[in-house]
Write a protein that holds these residues in place. Structure first.
Motif, mmCIF file in Angstrom:
data_model
loop_
_atom_site.group_PDB
_atom_site.id
_atom_site.type_symbol
_atom_site.label_atom_id
_atom_site.label_comp_id
_atom_site.label_asym_id
_atom_site.label_seq_id
_atom_site.Cartn_x
_atom_site.Cartn_y
_atom_site.Cartn_z
ATOM 1 N N PHE A 142 0.818 -1.207 0.000
ATOM 2 C CA PHE A 142 0.000 0.000 0.000
ATOM 3 C C PHE A 142 0.852 1.257 0.000
ATOM 4 O O PHE A 142 0.575 2.211 -0.736
ATOM 5 C CB PHE A 142 -0.925 -0.019 1.215
ATOM 6 N N PHE A 143 1.908 1.276 0.808
ATOM 7 C CA PHE A 143 2.758 2.456 0.879
ATOM 8 C C PHE A 143 3.415 2.738 -0.472
ATOM 9 O O PHE A 143 3.551 3.890 -0.885
ATOM 10 C CB PHE A 143 3.828 2.275 1.952
ATOM 11 N N ARG A 202 -0.927 12.326 1.658
ATOM 12 C CA ARG A 202 -0.614 12.738 3.020
ATOM 13 C C ARG A 202 -1.095 11.710 4.039
ATOM 14 O O ARG A 202 -0.379 11.383 4.992
ATOM 15 C CB ARG A 202 -1.259 14.097 3.304
ATOM 16 N N ASN A 203 -2.327 11.200 3.862
ATOM 17 C CA ASN A 203 -2.871 10.245 4.828
ATOM 18 C C ASN A 203 -2.033 8.976 4.894
ATOM 19 O O ASN A 203 -1.872 8.364 5.958
ATOM 20 C CB ASN A 203 -4.314 9.896 4.480
ATOM 21 N N ALA A 206 1.785 5.621 7.890
ATOM 22 C CA ALA A 206 3.107 4.986 7.939
ATOM 23 C C ALA A 206 3.886 5.446 9.174
ATOM 24 O O ALA A 206 4.536 4.642 9.849
ATOM 25 C CB ALA A 206 3.885 5.320 6.664
ATOM 26 N N ILE A 207 3.805 6.743 9.495
ATOM 27 C CA ILE A 207 4.500 7.269 10.675
ATOM 28 C C ILE A 207 3.913 6.662 11.945
ATOM 29 O O ILE A 207 4.648 6.233 12.850
ATOM 30 C CB ILE A 207 4.413 8.800 10.706
ATOM 31 N N ALA A 208 2.580 6.615 12.023
ATOM 32 C CA ALA A 208 1.928 6.055 13.213
ATOM 33 C C ALA A 208 2.269 4.579 13.384
ATOM 34 O O ALA A 208 2.572 4.120 14.491
ATOM 35 C CB ALA A 208 0.414 6.247 13.114
ATOM 36 N N PHE A 209 2.235 3.835 12.279
ATOM 37 C CA PHE A 209 2.559 2.410 12.354
ATOM 38 C C PHE A 209 4.013 2.203 12.758
ATOM 39 O O PHE A 209 4.328 1.342 13.590
ATOM 40 C CB PHE A 209 2.291 1.752 11.001
ATOM 41 N N GLY A 210 4.907 3.011 12.186
ATOM 42 C CA GLY A 210 6.316 2.897 12.534
ATOM 43 C C GLY A 210 6.580 3.216 13.993
ATOM 44 O O GLY A 210 7.355 2.526 14.665
ATOM 45 N N PHE A 211 5.910 4.245 14.499
ATOM 46 C CA PHE A 211 6.096 4.629 15.901
ATOM 47 C C PHE A 211 5.592 3.529 16.836
ATOM 48 O O PHE A 211 6.282 3.155 17.803
ATOM 49 C CB PHE A 211 5.359 5.943 16.189
ATOM 50 N N CYS A 212 4.410 3.000 16.573
ATOM 51 C CA CYS A 212 3.857 1.924 17.414
ATOM 52 C C CYS A 212 4.745 0.681 17.365
ATOM 53 O O CYS A 212 4.947 0.005 18.390
ATOM 54 C CB CYS A 212 2.442 1.579 16.962
ATOM 55 N N SER A 213 5.287 0.395 16.188
ATOM 56 C CA SER A 213 6.164 -0.768 16.058
ATOM 57 C C SER A 213 7.429 -0.598 16.893
ATOM 58 O O SER A 213 7.878 -1.531 17.565
ATOM 59 C CB SER A 213 6.529 -0.981 14.583
#
Length: 369
Positions: A180-181, A188-189, A194-201
């Motif tokens: 998807f990325f 933008r969304n 991607a940033i949120a997923f990376g941070f949680c990971s």
């Protein structure tokens, strides 16, 4: 008769017919059991081609699919927080062989109301990616309360995936989102997701959580050293390579694992544990069988991606790229286990195949919205 995905199905069926006279292993009882599963899958694809008559049918299916899987995720959380119900514990005690991979050192792998923990974890991983993709829709396309609902759905699915203890599912998540990325980096969304997923990971992998068994198991999927079981699997694959080279059409259907002990006792592959869908395919049906299995995944992903770029409605586009991401996850999961033959995951995969094919010929080829 010209669609490449359907042609790959036909060629695979022809290969299964050849296996009836495989000199290395031809047992009609085992062949009928294997072909029964194949016909079940093809019947589901055929029904899907008749059920999905427009894009609204596809949207309705995904609503149903997400709702029923969310119920499974919520029930999994209940199982984890309050323990299994007495009848579930009794069933596990009555059939211990069915659950020999369910009880691990960190506790019981949660399976909700699905057949086993592995199948449940794989379904959860695919749904998380689909829901995260839908979350990137514009606010005028997907209302705020629907996005909030999706966030809660993702939370329950993620918890359920963690409780399932399916390390294959943990690895599937970033792989599915990668598709998807790559297709939406200009939005933008997508970047925010991607940033949120990376941070949680990063929080899960490196955060100060060392006593939670679920988080520890997630970390072992990405950061853990290669354990003894992985060494055994690698040694088995290396040991069986000469057999693969010497048998271009494989050793016959149902000749690996425990199935061989029933249908082919004394076979060279008897009780050989593949732990890998592709390895099982190449051992039982040869290189041609493995290539056809890989071709099924490739063409299904290709059709879904083409549909994504052809369709105009944003939700429909996101559903198509969600299918591509989920199928890519399944293709990756096949390397770790025989994921596609599990009942629930095969239902999902065949539904996605029928949707992608039907939408291709109804809309994508005509470039209609």
């Amino acid at each position: 008769m010209k669609d490449p995905l359907l042609v790959s199905f036909y060629l695979y069926f022809a290969l299964l017919l050849i296996q009836m006279v495989n000199p290395e292993g031809a047992n009609m009882a085992g062949w009928f059991i294997f072909i029964r599963v194949f016909f079940r899958n093809m019947l589901f694809v055929y029904l899907g081609l008749h059920v999905f008559n427009n894009l609204q049918d596809v949207r309705n299916f995904f609503k149903f699919w997400i709702v029923i899987c969310t119920l499974a995720a919520i029930y999994a959380c209940i199982q984890q927080w309050h323990g299994l119900l007495p009848y579930e514990l009794s069933f596990m005690a009555k059939y211990p062989k069915k659950f020999n991979t369910t009880i691990i050192l960190s506790g019981i792998r949660i399976f909700s109301f699905m057949s086993d923990a592995a199948s449940f974890g794989i379904i959860m991983a695919c749904n998380i990616v689909i829901c995260m993709i839908l979350l990137t829709a514009k606010i005028n396309v997907l209302s705020l309360w629907k996005k909030i609902s999706l966030i809660f759905i993702i939370i329950f699915h993620t918890l359920a995936l963690g409780y399932s203890g399916t390390r294959t599912g943990y690895v599937m998540l970033p792989a599915g989102l990668l598709i998807f990325f790559m297709a939406n980096l200009q939005k933008r969304n997508t970047i925010l997701i991607a940033i949120a997923f990376g941070f949680c990971s990063l929080v899960i992998l490196f955060g100060p959580f060392h006593s939670n068994p679920t988080i520890v198991r997630v970390r072992t999927a990405f950061l853990g050293k290669q354990d003894a079981s992985m060494d055994v699997r690698d040694n088995n694959r290396h040991h069986i390579q000469p057999y693969i080279y010497e048998h271009p059409i494989g050793g016959g259907l149902m000749t690996t694992g425990g199935n061989a002990l029933i249908f082919h006792p004394g076979h060279p592959l008897s009780n050989f544990q593949t732990d890998n869908g592709y390895l099982r395919a190449v051992l039982e049906t040869g290189w041609l069988g493995m290539l056809l299995v890989a071709a099924n995944y490739f063409y299904l992903i290709q059709i879904a991606v083409v549909n994504y770029f052809k369709l105009k409605n944003e939700i429909d586009k996101l559903l198509m790229i969600g299918i591509a991401a989920a199928v890519f996850e399944m293709a990756l999961a096949q390397y770790a286990q025989d994921a596609a033959t599990l009942v629930e995951s095969s239902i999902m995969l065949n539904a996605f195949a029928s949707i992608a094919i039907k939408i291709k010929y109804l809309y994508a080829l005509n470039t209609q919205s």
